[in-house]
Scaffold this active site. Structure first.
Site, PDB file in Angstrom:
ATOM      1  N   TYR A 124       0.809  -1.218   0.000  1.00 38.32           N
ATOM      2  CA  TYR A 124       0.000   0.000   0.000  1.00 38.32           C
ATOM      3  C   TYR A 124       0.841   1.266   0.000  1.00 38.32           C
ATOM      4  O   TYR A 124       0.295   2.364  -0.106  1.00 38.32           O
ATOM      5  CB  TYR A 124      -0.929   0.017   1.215  1.00 38.32           C
ATOM      6  CG  TYR A 124      -2.258  -0.631   0.949  1.00 38.32           C
ATOM      7  CD1 TYR A 124      -2.345  -1.999   0.769  1.00 38.32           C
ATOM      8  CD2 TYR A 124      -3.420   0.128   0.873  1.00 38.32           C
ATOM      9  CE1 TYR A 124      -3.558  -2.604   0.532  1.00 38.32           C
ATOM     10  CE2 TYR A 124      -4.635  -0.472   0.625  1.00 38.32           C
ATOM     11  CZ  TYR A 124      -4.701  -1.841   0.461  1.00 38.32           C
ATOM     12  OH  TYR A 124      -5.903  -2.433   0.210  1.00 38.32           O
ATOM     13  N   ASP A 228      -6.653  -6.174   4.320  1.00 44.05           N
ATOM     14  CA  ASP A 228      -7.716  -5.648   3.465  1.00 44.05           C
ATOM     15  C   ASP A 228      -8.554  -6.795   2.901  1.00 44.05           C
ATOM     16  O   ASP A 228      -9.793  -6.797   2.987  1.00 44.05           O
ATOM     17  CB  ASP A 228      -7.068  -4.837   2.332  1.00 44.05           C
ATOM     18  CG  ASP A 228      -8.093  -4.217   1.417  1.00 44.05           C
ATOM     19  OD1 ASP A 228      -9.122  -3.746   1.925  1.00 44.05           O
ATOM     20  OD2 ASP A 228      -7.867  -4.202   0.193  1.00 44.05           O
TER      21      ASP A 228
END
Ligand code: NAI
Length: 334
Positions: A124, A228
Site C-alpha cells: 500500500y 484488506d
C-alpha cells in the site's frame, strides 16, 4: 459535554449512510457539533487537491472523524485518498470487529473475532514504477518499527478486550525477508504478553481455515494488503459488507469508517445498509467516552434486527436506508 467531530460524508452511498448515522447518533442525546469536510474526487474538483489541508487540520484538532467511503479510480487517476489520509495522520492501526448480528442469515451466526490490520506500509506504500516498457515493479515495504507497533497494538487490544489469543497471518515461507520480519516482530512482542497465547498461520491456509472453522480465531494481526482482503472475506462470513465496521487509530487521532467502499452500483437509490457505518459510529462514541449513548443505540439496533421486520435489501429486506435509521430512532425513543 459537547464534542466537535469532523464529518466526511464521502462518495457513492457515503452521504446516504452517513446522514442516517448522524440522525441515529443525535437521537441518542449525545451532543456533537459536526465539522463537515470534503476530500477525494469532490475536493479535487472544488479545491484542486484530493486531500485539502483544512480536512487534515480539522481531524488533527478534533482528534476524531466519522468518514463515509471514498472512491479511488482503478488503474489510473489519483492515488487512494484513504491511504493518503491514513498516512497523513499516521493512523497505523485498522481495527475491524467481525461480529454476527442477531437474526441475520449468515454462515457463522456465533462469529466474534477482530482483525487488526497494519495501515501504513506494505504494498500500500504505492511505490510502483515502470522498469522497462512491459515490466513494472511494485515495492513492498515492511519495517521493524511498524510491525512491532501493530503487534503491540494487537496484544494490548487482546488484553483490554479479554480476548484469548492473537494470531499473525503472513506469507513468510515465500517472502522470507519482509513477512519474515513481520512475523519475527510479532513473536518478539508476544514475549511481553505471556498470558496471551500467540500463534501464526500462512495466509492461504488462514483463508481456508477462516471459511471452514473461523471460531478458532480471536484477534488476528495482518499486514496491510492481507488485512484488506481478509476483512472482506470475514464480512462475508457474517452476512456481508453492510455489517462490518472499522476504526483507523493513531496517536494524532482516529477516523471511524465501514470496511466497505462507495458501492457505486447502488449509490443514489437510498437502499444501502447503514449498519456498518453506524457500528463504526458506536466505536467512535465509545472512543470519546460516550458509553451510555453507544449502548442505547446498540440495543435499539439489536432490537430492530431481532424483530427482523426492517431490513435493507442486502439482507433480503425491502427497507430503505432511512427506514432503518427511523426504526432505530423509534426504539431509542420508546
Ligand atoms: P464496495 O465495498 O463499494 O462494494 C462491493 C459490493 O458490496 C457491491 O456490490 C456493493 O453494492 C456492496 N455493498 C458495499 N457496501 C454496502 C452497503 N453498505 N449496503 C449494501 N451493499 C453494500 O467495493 P468496490 O465496488 O470494490 O469499490 C467501490 C469503490 O469504493 C472503489 O472506488 C474503491 O476504491 C472504494 N473503496 C473505498 C473504501 C473506503 O473508503 N474505506 C474501502 C473499499 C473500497
Amino acid at each position: 459535554m459537547k464534542h466537535t467531530i469532523t464529518l466526511i460524508p464521502g462518495d457513492g452511498i457515503g452521504p446516504e449512510i452517513v446522514a442516517a448515522t448522524v440522525r441515529v447518533i443525535e437521537a441518542s442525546g449525545v451532543e456533537i457539533e459536526w465539522e463537515t469536510h470534503i476530500i477525494g474526487a469532490q475536493a479535487l474538483e472544488k479545491y484542486g487537491t484530493t486531500i485539502p489541508e483544512a480536512t487534515i487540520e480539522s481531524i488533527k484538532k478534533n482528534k476524531v472523524a466519522l468518514k463515509g467511503p471514498l472512491a479511488t479510480p482503478i488503474g489510473k487517476g489519483f492515488t487512494s485518498v484513504n491511504v493518503g489520509l491514513r498516512k497523513a495522520l499516521d493512523l497505523y492501526a485498522n481495527v475491524r470487529p467481525i461480529k454476527a448480528l442477531p437474526n441475520i442469515p449468515c454462515r457463522y451466526p456465533e462469529l466474534d473475532l477482530v482483525i487488526i490490520r497494519e495501515n501504513t506500509e506494505d504494498l500500500y506504500a504505492g511505490l510502483e514504477h515502470v522498469v522497462v516498457p512491459g515490466v513494472v515493479e511494485s515495492i513492498k515495504i515492511i519495517t521493524e518499527k511498524a510491525s512491532t507497533r501493530i503487534a503491540k497494538y494487537a496484544f494490548e487490544y487482546a488484553k483490554s478486550h479479554e480476548r484469548k489469543k492473537v494470531t499473525a497471518m503472513h506469507k513468510a515461507n515465500i517472502m522470507k525477508l519482509s513477512d519474515g520480519l513481520f512475523l519475527e516482530c510479532f513473536y518478539n512482542v508476544a514475549k511481553g504478553f505471556p498470558e496471551i497465547p500467540a500463534d501464526d498461520k500462512i495466509i492461504d491456509n488462514a483463508c481456508m481455515q477462516l471459511v471452514m472453522r473461523p471460531e478458532q480465531f480471536e484477534v488476528m494481526v495482518l499486514e496491510n494488503l492481507y488485512g484488506d482482503i481478509v476483512s472482506d472475506l470475514c464480512a462475508g462470513l457474517i452476512g456481508g459488507l453492510g455489517l462490518a465496521p472499522g476504526a483507523n487509530i493513531g496517536e494524532q487521532g482516529a477516523v471511524f469508517e465501514a470496511v466497505h467502499g462507495s458501492a457505486p452500483d447502488i449509490a443514489g437509490q437510498g437502499i444501502a445498509n447503514p449498519t456498518a457505518i453506524m457500528m463504526s459510529g458506536l466505536m467512535m462514541l465509545r472512543h470519546i467516552g460516550e458509553f451510555e449513548a453507544a449502548k442505547r443505540i446498540e440495543n435499539a439496533m439489536m432490537e430492530v434486527y431481532t424483530e427482523g421486520e426492517i431490513r435493507t435489501r442486502d439482507l433480503g429486506g425491502t427497507a430503505k436506508t432511512s427506514d432503518f435509521a427511523t426504526a432505530i430512532i423509534g426504539k431509542i425513543k420508546a
